[in-house]
Motif scaffolding. Structure first.
Motif, PDB file in Angstrom:
ATOM      1  N   THR A   1       0.864  -1.171   0.000  1.00  0.00           N
ATOM      2  CA  THR A   1       0.000   0.000   0.000  1.00  0.00           C
ATOM      3  C   THR A   1       0.902   1.222   0.000  1.00  0.00           C
ATOM      4  OG1 THR A   1      -0.129  -0.030   2.417  1.00  0.00           O
ATOM      5  CG2 THR A   1      -1.913  -1.124   1.218  1.00  0.00           C
ATOM      6  N   VAL A   2       0.364   2.331  -0.504  1.00  0.00           N
ATOM      7  CA  VAL A   2       1.122   3.576  -0.546  1.00  0.00           C
ATOM      8  C   VAL A   2       0.319   4.699   0.085  1.00  0.00           C
ATOM      9  CG1 VAL A   2       2.433   2.952  -2.615  1.00  0.00           C
ATOM     10  CG2 VAL A   2       0.296   4.215  -2.845  1.00  0.00           C
ATOM     11  N   ALA A   3       1.037   5.700   0.556  1.00  0.00           N
ATOM     12  CA  ALA A   3       0.413   6.917   1.076  1.00  0.00           C
ATOM     13  C   ALA A   3       1.320   8.086   0.737  1.00  0.00           C
ATOM     14  CB  ALA A   3       0.221   6.824   2.587  1.00  0.00           C
ATOM     15  N   LEU A   4       0.709   9.203   0.394  1.00  0.00           N
ATOM     16  CA  LEU A   4       1.474  10.398   0.088  1.00  0.00           C
ATOM     17  C   LEU A   4       1.884  11.099   1.374  1.00  0.00           C
ATOM     18  CD1 LEU A   4      -0.632  11.830  -2.876  1.00  0.00           C
ATOM     19  CD2 LEU A   4       1.438  10.434  -2.968  1.00  0.00           C
ATOM     20  N   LEU A   5       3.053  11.715   1.330  1.00  0.00           N
ATOM     21  CA  LEU A   5       3.565  12.494   2.451  1.00  0.00           C
ATOM     22  C   LEU A   5       3.607  13.954   2.020  1.00  0.00           C
ATOM     23  CD1 LEU A   5       6.483  10.110   3.436  1.00  0.00           C
ATOM     24  CD2 LEU A   5       4.203  10.244   4.464  1.00  0.00           C
ATOM     25  N   TYR A   6       3.347  14.854   2.974  1.00  0.00           N
ATOM     26  CA  TYR A   6       3.250  16.274   2.658  1.00  0.00           C
ATOM     27  C   TYR A   6       4.196  17.095   3.517  1.00  0.00           C
ATOM     28  CZ  TYR A   6      -0.997  14.861   0.260  1.00  0.00           C
ATOM     29  OH  TYR A   6      -1.883  14.247  -0.577  1.00  0.00           O
ATOM     30  N   SER A   7       4.689  18.188   2.936  1.00  0.00           N
ATOM     31  CA  SER A   7       5.525  19.145   3.666  1.00  0.00           C
ATOM     32  C   SER A   7       4.628  20.017   4.543  1.00  0.00           C
ATOM     33  CB  SER A   7       6.291  20.027   2.679  1.00  0.00           C
ATOM     34  OG  SER A   7       5.378  20.876   1.990  1.00  0.00           O
ATOM     35  N   ALA A   8       5.248  20.856   5.361  1.00  0.00           N
ATOM     36  CA  ALA A   8       4.495  21.792   6.203  1.00  0.00           C
ATOM     37  C   ALA A   8       3.671  22.746   5.350  1.00  0.00           C
ATOM     38  CB  ALA A   8       5.453  22.571   7.100  1.00  0.00           C
ATOM     39  N   GLN A   9       4.092  22.974   4.114  1.00  0.00           N
ATOM     40  CA  GLN A   9       3.376  23.858   3.198  1.00  0.00           C
ATOM     41  C   GLN A   9       2.296  23.109   2.402  1.00  0.00           C
ATOM     42  OE1 GLN A   9       6.864  23.578   3.127  1.00  0.00           O
ATOM     43  NE2 GLN A   9       7.034  25.249   4.592  1.00  0.00           N
ATOM     44  N   GLN A  10       2.033  21.862   2.796  1.00  0.00           N
ATOM     45  CA  GLN A  10       1.032  21.000   2.159  1.00  0.00           C
ATOM     46  C   GLN A  10       1.352  20.652   0.707  1.00  0.00           C
ATOM     47  OE1 GLN A  10      -1.377  19.357   3.981  1.00  0.00           O
ATOM     48  NE2 GLN A  10      -0.090  20.281   5.554  1.00  0.00           N
ATOM     49  N   GLN A  11       2.633  20.621   0.381  1.00  0.00           N
ATOM     50  CA  GLN A  11       3.086  20.153  -0.924  1.00  0.00           C
ATOM     51  C   GLN A  11       3.476  18.683  -0.796  1.00  0.00           C
ATOM     52  OE1 GLN A  11       3.098  22.146  -3.737  1.00  0.00           O
ATOM     53  NE2 GLN A  11       2.083  23.613  -2.367  1.00  0.00           N
TER      54      GLN A  11
END
Length: 144
Positions: free
Chosen positions: A99-109
């Motif tokens: 399974t995969v999940a996206l990770l986000y920066s503090a700036q929601q990128q």
């Protein structure tokens, strides 16, 4: 339950491979289970491309999807279990499910992606053998 979790300890302790890559596809996390599954030590894998575990014939398709996901912040595989071929350091073929999940920066990128991976090579081979045996038995019935 404890108020805070030591995520580094969690990733190290879990039995499935945990692989994190950045937006460019460079490996940033490679746990002990990934070492056992793919044969590369963390020192060998960290900073390297995901290509080290992707069969050559599937790389172009993989990277098309990967770059699209990084650009759009969307993946169609968020809750699906994916089953694909992979390759071990010694060159032998593996069958993996993940399974995969996206990770986000503090700036929601979108900053990367995490995959939780299980080796299903033995199960895949058992299924293949059962399908082959079933086809043989069906052929015998038809020919009688």
């Amino acid at each position: 339950m404890q108020g805070s979790i030591d995520f580094e300890q969690l990733v190290a302790a879990v039995g499935d491979a945990v692989v994190v890559s950045d937006a460019s596809g460079a490996i940033t996390v490679w746990n002990a289970a990934a070492e056992r599954m793919f044969g590369f030590t963390a020192a060998e894998a960290l900073g390297q491309s995901l290509d080290l575990m992707i069969p050559q014939r599937l790389r172009e398709r993989h990277w098309e999807g990967y770059h699209k996901t990084m650009a759009t912040g969307q993946t169609r595989y968020g809750s699906d279990v994916l089953r694909v071929p992979a390759v071990h350091k010694d060159g032998r073929a593996l069958s993996i499910a993940f399974t995969v999940a996206l990770l986000y920066s503090a700036q929601q990128q979108v900053s990367g992606i995490v995959a939780v991976i299980r080796d299903e090579t033995a199960r895949f081979q058992e299924d293949r053998n059962l399908r082959k045996r079933l086809a043989e038995l069906e052929a015998q019935v038809v020919s009688q």
